[in-house]
Design an enzyme around this catalytic site. Structure first.
Site, PDB file in Angstrom:
ATOM      1  CG  ASP A   1       3.854   3.462   5.287  1.00 39.27           C
ATOM      2  OD1 ASP A   1       4.995   3.582   4.832  1.00 39.27           O
ATOM      3  OD2 ASP A   1       2.995   2.729   4.761  1.00 39.27           O
TER       4      ASP A   1
ATOM      5  CG  HIS B   1      -0.527   5.265  -3.068  1.00 42.08           C
ATOM      6  ND1 HIS B   1       0.075   4.054  -3.316  1.00 42.08           N
ATOM      7  CD2 HIS B   1      -1.087   5.150  -1.825  1.00 42.08           C
ATOM      8  CE1 HIS B   1      -0.113   3.253  -2.282  1.00 42.08           C
ATOM      9  NE2 HIS B   1      -0.802   3.896  -1.359  1.00 42.08           N
TER      10      HIS B   1
ATOM     11  CE  LYS C   1       5.231   1.135   2.544  1.00 35.64           C
ATOM     12  NZ  LYS C   1       3.772   1.301   2.399  1.00 35.64           N
TER      13      LYS C   1
ATOM     14  CB  CYS D   1       2.534  -0.743   5.840  1.00 39.00           C
ATOM     15  SG  CYS D   1       1.591  -0.323   4.344  1.00 39.00           S
TER      16      CYS D   1
END
Ligand code: VGL
Ligand code: ZN
Length: 198
Positions: free
Chosen positions: A9, A49, A107, A152
């Site tokens: 990320d 998202h 994800k 994460c």
């Protein structure tokens, strides 16, 4: 042992100026780039998202970011809207040299469930496919770096160990959110699970 680097990320929203900025998040970029150059195999994750994701505080009237809410799968921390699919905030940091990556795992794309880990969503059961991918490729050891150490990165490292990979976290190439002692708590959990912290 066949090794892979998993870069977690390193996206604009987790860097200074982003929607869920992690202090010093951009400082790791040169360190991560050096690791990418050194590893034979590299995978990246991208928090991804849909708008109105259930982990966004804005979807829970009366709730503020960093508060928690009970979800069917357990307690969930609420976040500012971040890493919305296709947005500039969801893009990798412009300085990240990601072209060598063999795989990008996205994800958190299911509206009703968050996913901190690169391996399983927050119900700890729904797989992303990464473990199967790595196993099929003969990869036995993973090193993790990125953002954020205590969310994460830590959940990914715990799941890597649980899936039978030798798991190492390059702590200097990570930065933490550190919410209510989460960095110390997750560091302890990683150590207890046999994750190597470098
Ligand atoms: C993350 C909170 C929400 C992370 C992602 O990358 O650590 N944290 N979504
Ligand atoms: Zn997220």
């Amino acid at each position: 042992m066949t090794q892979a680097l998993i870069v977690i990320d390193v996206q604009n929203d987790f860097c200074p100026g982003g929607a869920l900025a992690v202090a010093g998040g951009d400082e790791i970029v040169p360190l991560v780039n050096a690791m990418i150059a050194r590893f034979e195999h590299v995978a990246l994750t991208q928090d991804w998202h849909p708008s109105r994701h259930s982990s966004f505080a804005s979807e829970h009237p009366g709730k503020n970011p960093f508060e928690t809410v009970a979800m069917p799968y357990g307690e969930q921390t609420l976040w500012p809207d971040h890493c919305v699919q296709g947005s500039e905030g969801a893009a990798f940091h412009a300085g990240l040299v990601w072209t060598k990556a063999e795989l990008v795992v996205r994800k958190g794309f299911r509206k009703g469930i968050d996913s901190y880990s690169a391996f399983f969503e927050n119900d700890r059961r729904t797989p992303t496919g990464l473990a199967g991918y790595l196993k099929e490729r003969g990869i036995e050891a993973v090193t993790l770096a990125g953002l954020a150490t205590d969310f994460c990165v830590a959940y990914s490292a715990l799941d890597a160990a649980r899936c039978g990979f030798k798991a190492t976290v390059a702590m200097n190439a990570c930065r933490a959110i550190d919410l209510d002692g989460s960095l110390a708590a997750m560091t302890q959990r990683m150590k207890a699970a046999g994750v190597i912290l470098e």
